[in-house]
Design a protein around this motif. Structure first.
Motif, PDB file in Angstrom:
ATOM      1  N   TRP A 370      28.055  -3.810 123.548  1.00 20.22           N
ATOM      2  CA  TRP A 370      27.902  -4.725 124.685  1.00 20.22           C
ATOM      3  C   TRP A 370      26.422  -5.108 124.893  1.00 20.22           C
ATOM      4  N   ARG A 373      22.827  -9.175 121.711  1.00 30.96           N
ATOM      5  CA  ARG A 373      22.957 -10.594 121.317  1.00 30.96           C
ATOM      6  C   ARG A 373      22.709 -10.789 119.822  1.00 30.96           C
ATOM      7  N   ASN A 376      25.938  -9.150 117.761  1.00 30.43           N
ATOM      8  CA  ASN A 376      27.242  -9.761 118.060  1.00 30.43           C
ATOM      9  C   ASN A 376      27.230 -11.264 117.861  1.00 30.43           C
ATOM     10  N   GLY A 377      26.050 -11.845 118.067  1.00 31.83           N
ATOM     11  CA  GLY A 377      25.952 -13.301 117.926  1.00 31.83           C
ATOM     12  C   GLY A 377      26.318 -13.759 116.526  1.00 31.83           C
ATOM     13  N   LEU A 378      26.222 -12.859 115.569  1.00 33.30           N
ATOM     14  CA  LEU A 378      26.492 -13.263 114.183  1.00 33.30           C
ATOM     15  C   LEU A 378      27.929 -12.948 113.765  1.00 33.30           C
ATOM     16  N   ARG A 380      30.952 -14.018 114.137  1.00 32.50           N
ATOM     17  CA  ARG A 380      31.876 -15.010 113.573  1.00 32.50           C
ATOM     18  C   ARG A 380      31.478 -15.367 112.125  1.00 32.50           C
ATOM     19  N   ILE A 381      30.180 -15.513 111.894  1.00 28.41           N
ATOM     20  CA  ILE A 381      29.749 -15.872 110.532  1.00 28.41           C
ATOM     21  C   ILE A 381      29.983 -14.691 109.581  1.00 28.41           C
TER      22      ILE A 381
ATOM     23  N   TYR B  60      33.195 -19.297 118.683  1.00 22.82           N
ATOM     24  CA  TYR B  60      32.119 -18.924 117.766  1.00 22.82           C
ATOM     25  C   TYR B  60      31.244 -17.787 118.311  1.00 22.82           C
ATOM     26  N   PHE B  61      30.946 -17.885 119.600  1.00 27.62           N
ATOM     27  CA  PHE B  61      30.000 -16.917 120.173  1.00 27.62           C
ATOM     28  C   PHE B  61      30.723 -15.918 121.077  1.00 27.62           C
ATOM     29  N   PRO B  62      30.135 -14.734 121.246  1.00 28.33           N
ATOM     30  CA  PRO B  62      30.749 -13.757 122.162  1.00 28.33           C
ATOM     31  C   PRO B  62      30.767 -14.287 123.590  1.00 28.33           C
ATOM     32  N   ASN B  64      29.666 -12.887 126.240  1.00 29.41           N
ATOM     33  CA  ASN B  64      28.414 -12.628 126.982  1.00 29.41           C
ATOM     34  C   ASN B  64      27.217 -13.165 126.197  1.00 29.41           C
ATOM     35  N   PHE B  65      27.174 -14.459 126.052  1.00 30.07           N
ATOM     36  CA  PHE B  65      26.127 -15.114 125.266  1.00 30.07           C
ATOM     37  C   PHE B  65      25.575 -16.284 126.063  1.00 30.07           C
ATOM     38  N   ARG B  96      20.439 -17.063 116.480  1.00 27.97           N
ATOM     39  CA  ARG B  96      21.840 -17.144 116.042  1.00 27.97           C
ATOM     40  C   ARG B  96      22.318 -18.591 116.005  1.00 27.97           C
ATOM     41  N   TYR B 100      24.277 -20.660 112.970  1.00 21.26           N
ATOM     42  CA  TYR B 100      25.535 -21.409 113.046  1.00 21.26           C
ATOM     43  C   TYR B 100      25.353 -22.808 112.496  1.00 21.26           C
TER      44      TYR B 100
END
Ligand code: SF4
Ligand code: SF4
Lengths: 425, 384
Positions: A370, A373, A376-378, A380-381, B60-62, B64-65, B96, B100
Motif C-alpha cells: 500500500w 507508487r 505498484n504504478g508499474l 499493469r505493464i 492501468y493505474f492503482p 491510490n495513484f 510511471r 505507460y
C-alpha cells in the motif's frame, strides 16, 4: 517454557516497555551466549543463524552509544558509510523490524498524530513514528536518495529537521538516465558526502579504507552470484530460507567483511543442499517482486501447501558489475545507476524478464505494498510484459508493515485461487 | 455553466485547441519544463490538463495513484492530439506515466526531462545539460538545426511578457483592497485566467490579458473602499500542488476571502521566473541553457525539491508580510511529495499559531459540496 513462548515473551517485553532503554536491555539480554543459544534453537538453517547473530551484534553496536550513527535509505552506497566506521539505522528496515515486533500500532499512531497521511507508505510512516518516539539512537547524519522512490527524500529531511541536523542531511539525487553525465553528477555527489562526513567526524578522509570496503562488497557480490546460480537449480531449500530476510546485510552492511562472510556461508549451505538434492516432487517456481510482509504471516506456507515455491526475488538479483576498487566513487555511482528501480520502468521489466528466463519460473507475484507508487504504478505493464511470455502474475494487494491493512483471509483466497490456476497449466 | 471570464479570453481559448492550429503541439506536464524551449522549436507548448471526467485510467493505474497523472494518461491514451510530449521527473507517478506512454503509445515521441532536486552548482550544470538534450529532441522532430539557439532568445520574449502580465494581474488581485476603488478580480476569475494562460498561445493571450488588466479601472463611485466587497475580507494563503480545477475555485466565488501569496504549481511557481533574456547572462557563462537552468531552479520551489527549511522560512515571511489569517493546504490525492511535506508545514503553522486546514483533492472528481462546507466552516472559524 517452549522456545516459541520464550520468543513471544521477549516480544511482549518490548511491546510493553517501548523505549530506547528497554530495547538496549533486551538486546543485551538476547546477546548473552546462553540466551542466544536457546533463542537460536529455532534457526532452521546455518545462514539464518548467522543472519540473526550478525544482525544482533550489529544492533547492539547501533544502540551502544560508542559509534557515530547515520540514518540511511535503502539503496544508498553503504560501502561508503561503513568505511567511515559509522553505525547505520535503515528506517525502512526498521519499519520492517517494528512490524516483526508487533509495535506498528504505536509507531503508526505516532506518525498519524504528527500529520503523516495514511495514504503514505508504512515503511516510512512507521520509521518516522519510531524515530519520533526516540526508539532509535539519535542520528549524527542522515543520508537518503530518490532510489527507489520519492518517500525517503521527504521523510528523511523531515527527520533531519526534527533532530536539528540539517547541515548533516545529504540527499543523493539519482539521475533518470544512465550515461556519462549521470555518472559524473552522481560520483561527484558521493565524493562530496565522503569528504564532508569525514570532516565533520574530524577524521582524515581514508580512501584506502573506502577501497577496502568496495573490495569487501565485491566479495559479497561474488558469493551472491554463486548463491543465485545455485538457486536457479535448487528445489529443496533450507526451511524458511527467503532472500527477502537479508535486506540488512545485503544493503546496510555492504562493504563489511561480515556481510561478505554471511553470503559465503549461504553459498556453501545452498551448494551442499544442491549436491544432496533428491529428485523431489515438482513444485511450481515463483518469482517474488517487491518486499514481503515483515509481521508474522502465512503467505509462504500457503504457497508451499499449494505446491508453489518462491525461488527468486527481484531484490536479491545482482544487477551491478564488479566494482573497480581504484575508482570507488565512480564504481559506487555505477552500482546505483544499474539498479533496475532507477529511472525508466523498462529497466525493471528487463531485469524481471531476464530472471524469469534464468530461473525458468512458472509464475510471479508482485506484492503490492500500500502506498508504494513506484512499484505498484508499474503493475499493469509488468503484467502485460510477463503475459507476453505466458507467465501469469498475481498482484497481491497488502501492506508489508501494517498487518491491519492486509486481511489474511483475503490474501489466502487470492493465493489459493492463483495457485490453482498455475497448477492446472 | 461557462465562467463569464471565458468570453473575454475567447481568442486565447480558441488558440489552445490542439486541432485549431497548423503548428505542432507539444504537451508538457510541469512548471519546471521551460515553455520557451518548446516554443522556440516551433511547437505550441500545451500544459496538459488531462481528462478529468473519466475513470478509464483505473484499468492501468492503482486506485491510490495521483489523479492528475491518471487524467493526463486518459487524455493521451484516448484522445491524443499531441505531436510530442515532454514530461518531467517530478515524482514517481510521473516516472510511471512516462512508462505507460512508452509502452502503450509507441508512436508518440516523449522526452523525460530530469530535474535535479538541489540548487547547487553541479545540479545546475546537470540540468543545463538535460535542457540541451530536450532542445535536441524537439529540434529533431521539427527538422530544426539545434545550433540555431537564437530562436530561444526570440521565443522568451513572449513568455517573459506573459509572466510579467500574470504578475501584474496577481498584484491587482492580491492588492485590490489596498488599491481602493479598483474593480474586483474574483478568486474564481483570477484562477481561471491563469488556467487559460497555461495552454493558450502566448502572443494571443498576452494581448487579451493586457486588455483585461486595462479594463480593471478604478470606479471610485461604486467601488469605493467602503463598498468594496473585499472590505472585510480575510487573507488566506493556499498551498499545494497542481490545483487546476474550475470547480475548486468556484467554491471561493462568494466567500469573502482573498487567496494571497498562494504557493501552487499554477501560480508563483509558474510565473515568478526571472527572464533569461537579459543583457548580462545570469549564470555568467553566456550560455542560454545555463541561464534557463539557473532561472528555473531559482524560481519558487515545488515540494519535491530539497530544502524544506527554506520553504518554511519563505512561508513565514509571506504570512507575516501579507497579514495572512489562515492557510489552506490542498493536495491532489496521493501526491507523496506534498503529503510528506505537510507534517513540517503543519508544525510550523502551529508554532506561528496560524490555523490551517488540509484538503484532499480528487482533481475533477471531488465532492465540491463537501469541500465547500469544510472551507466555509474554516473561514467562519477564522472570522470569529
Ligand atoms: S515500499 Fe515503495 S514507497 Fe515504500 S519505501 Fe519502498 S520503494 Fe518507497
Ligand atoms: S500532483 Fe504530485 S503526484 Fe501528481 S504529478 Fe504532481 S508531483 Fe506528481
Amino acid at each position: 517454557m517452549g522456545i516459541g513462548s520464550f520468543k513471544q515473551n521477549i516480544i511482549n517485553k518490548i511491546q510493553n516497555n517501548l523505549d530506547i532503554g528497554s530495547i538496549r536491555k533486551i538486546l543485551k539480554f538476547i546477546s548473552n551466549p546462553l540466551v542466544f543459544y536457546i533463542y537460536g534453537l529455532t534457526f532452521k538453517s546455518v545462514s539464518d543463524k548467522y543472519l540473526n547473530k550478525y544482525s544482533l551484534t550489529y544492533m547492539r553496536e547501533v544502540y551502544c552509544g560508542n559509534y557515530p550513527i547515520a540514518y540511511g535509505s535503502l539503496f544508498i552506497p553503504y560501502e561508503l558509510l561503513n568505511s567511515l566506521n559509522i553505525r547505520l539505522v535503515l528506517p525502512e528496515v526498521m519499519g520492517g523490524f517494528t512490524a516483526g515486533l508487533g509495535v506498528t500500532g504505536k509507531t503508526l499512531a505516532d506518525a498519524a498524530n504528527n500529520w503523516y497521511s495514511s495514504d503514505l507508505c508504512t515503511f516510512h510512516r512507521s520509521a518516522s513514528g519510531a524515530a519520533n518516539m526516540d526508539l532509535f539512537p539519535k542520528p549524527d547524519f542522515i543520508i537518503c536518495s530518490n532510489l527507489a522512490c520519492d518517500a525517503a527524500c521527504k521523510s528523511f529531511e523531515d527527520m533531519a529537521k526534527k533532530f536539528k541536523i540539517e547541515d548533516r542531511f545529504y540527499l543523493i539525487d539519482i539521475p533518470y538516465e544512465n550515461d556519462n553525465a549521470a555518472i559524473r553528477y552522481l560520483s561527484g555527489q558521493l565524493e562530496n558526502i565522503f569528504f564532508d562526513i569525514s570532516e565533520k567526524l574530524k577524521i582524515k578522509p581514508d580512501t584506502d579504507n573506502l577501497k577496502k570496503a568496495v573490495s569487501s562488497s565485491n566479495k559479497l557480490r561474488k558469493h551472491l552470484l554463486e548463491v543465485n546460480k545455485t538457486r536457479e537449480r535448487l528445489l529443496d531449500y533450507p526451511q524458511y530460507y527467503n532472500g527477502l530476510s537479508y535486506i540488512l546485510p545485503l544493503f546496510g552492511l555492504a562493504g563489511t567483511e561480515k556481510a561478505a562472510r554471511l553470503y559465503g556461508i549461504m553459498e556453501k549451505e545452498l551448494k551442499i543442499k544442491l549436491k544432496n538434492q533428491l529428485p523431489s516432487r515438482k513444485m511450481k517456481k515463483l518469482l517474488w517482486m517487491h518486499l514481503k510482509p515483515y509481521y508474522r504471516n502465512d503467505i509462504f506456507n500457503i504457497l508451499e501447501e499449494n505446491n508453489c515455491r518462491v525461488v527468486c526475488e527481484e531484490i536479491t538479483d545482482v544487477f551491478w558489475k564488479e566494482m573497480d576498487v581504484q575508482k570507488p566513487f565512480d564504481s559506487l555511482a555505477d552500482k546505483m545507476l544499474s539498479n533496475p528501480l532507477r529511472g525508466n520502468g523498462q529497466n525493471r521489466i528487463n531485469a524481471i524478464l531476464s530472471m524469469a528466463e534464468k530461473y525458468e519460473i512458472d509464475a510471479a507475484i508482485l506484492f503490492s505494498h500500500w502506498g508504494c507508487r513506484q512499484s505498484n504504478g508499474l503493475a499493469r505493464i509488468l503484467k502485460d510484459s510477463l503475459a507476453d511470455k505466458k507467465i501469469p502474475l498475481l498482484i497481491l494487494d497488502g501492506d508489508c508493515v501494517d498487518k491491519n491493512n492486509c486481511p489474511s483471509g483475503q490474501l489466502k483466497t487470492r493465493i489459493e485461487g492463483f495457485a490453482e490456476i498455475i497448477n492446472s497449466l | 455553466m461557462m465562467p463569464k471570464i471565458y468570453e473575454f479570453f475567447k481568442n486565447s481559448i480558441k488558440s489552445s485547441s490542439p486541432s485549431g492550429s497548423n503548428k505542432k503541439i507539444a504537451g508538457y506536464s510541469c512548471s519546471y519544463i521551460p515553455e520557451e524551449l518548446i516554443a522556440a522549436a516551433g511547437f505550441i507548448p500545451y500544459r496538459i490538463y488531462g481528462n478529468k471526467g473519466s475513470n478509464l485510467a483505473d484499468k492501468y493505474f492503482p486506485i491510490n495513484f495521483c489523479p492528475y497523472v491518471k487524467a493526463v494518461w486518459e487524455e493521451i491514451h484516448h484522445n491524443s492530439a499531441f505531436d510530442s510530449l515532454v514530461l518531467a521527473t517530478s515524482c514517481d507517478g510521473m516516472r510511471r506515466l512516462k512508462d505507460y506512454v512508452s509502452y502503450y503509445e509507441k508512436e508518440l515521441p516523449v522526452f523525460m526531462l530530469d530535474i535535479p532536486r538541489k540548487p547547487d552548482k553541479s545540479s545546475l550544470d546537470f540540468f543545463a545539460d538535460n535542457l540541451k538534450k530536450l532542445w535536441a529532441f524537439l529540434c529533431k522532430i521539427n527538422n530544426i538545426d539545434p545550433e540555431e539557439t537564437e530562436r530561444i532568445k526570440i521565443s522568451t520574449t513572449a513568455i517573459d511578457r506573459k509572466r510579467m502580465l500574470l504578475k501584474k494581474l496577481t498584484g491587482q488581485y492580491e492588492n485590490q483592497y489596498e488599491n481602493e476603488g479598483r474593480q474586483l478580480v474574483t478568486s474564481s476569475d483570477y484562477f481561471n485566467i491563469i488556467n487559460i494562460s497555461l495552454n493558450s498561445r502566448a502572443e494571443i493571450f498576452n494581448d487579451e490579458l493586457e486588455e483585461y488588466i486595462k479594463s480593471i479601472k478604478p470606479d471610485i463611485k461604486n467601488n469605493s473602499r467602503e463598498n468594496n466587497f473585499y472590505k472585510n475580507s480575510l487573507e488566506i494563503m493556499i498551498v499545494g500542488n497542481y490545483l487546476n480545477d474550475d470547480n475548486f475555485w468556484s467554491v471561493f466565488e462568494n466567500l469573502n476571502v482573498r487567496l494571497v501569496s498562494s504557493d501552487l504549481c499554477i501560480t508563483y511557481r509558474y510565473f515568478d521566473i526571472e527572464s533569461v533574456n537579459q543583457n548580462e547572462t545570469m549564470s555568467g557563462n553566456n550560455d542560454i541553457f545555463d541561464d534557463i537552468a539557473y532561472s528555473y531552479i531559482s524560481k519558487p520551489a515545488c515540494y519535491r525539491m530539497a530544502g524544506i527549511s527554506l520553504k518554511l522560512e519563505q512561508m513565514r515571511t509571506k504570512i507575516s508580510d501579507n497579514n495572512i489569517k489562515g492557510v489552506i493546504f490542498a493536495s491532489l490525492k496521493f501526491c507523496d511529495n506534498t503529503l510528506y511535506s505537510f507534517p513540517a508545514v503543519k508544525e510550523e503553522l502551529n508554532k506561528m499559531k496560524i490555523p490551517s486546514i488540509f484538503l484532499d483533492i480528487e482533481y475533477g472528481k471531488s465532492s465540491y459540496g463537501q469541500l465547500k462546507t469544510r472551507i466555509e466552516a474554516f473561514i467562519e472559524m477564522l472570522g470569529l
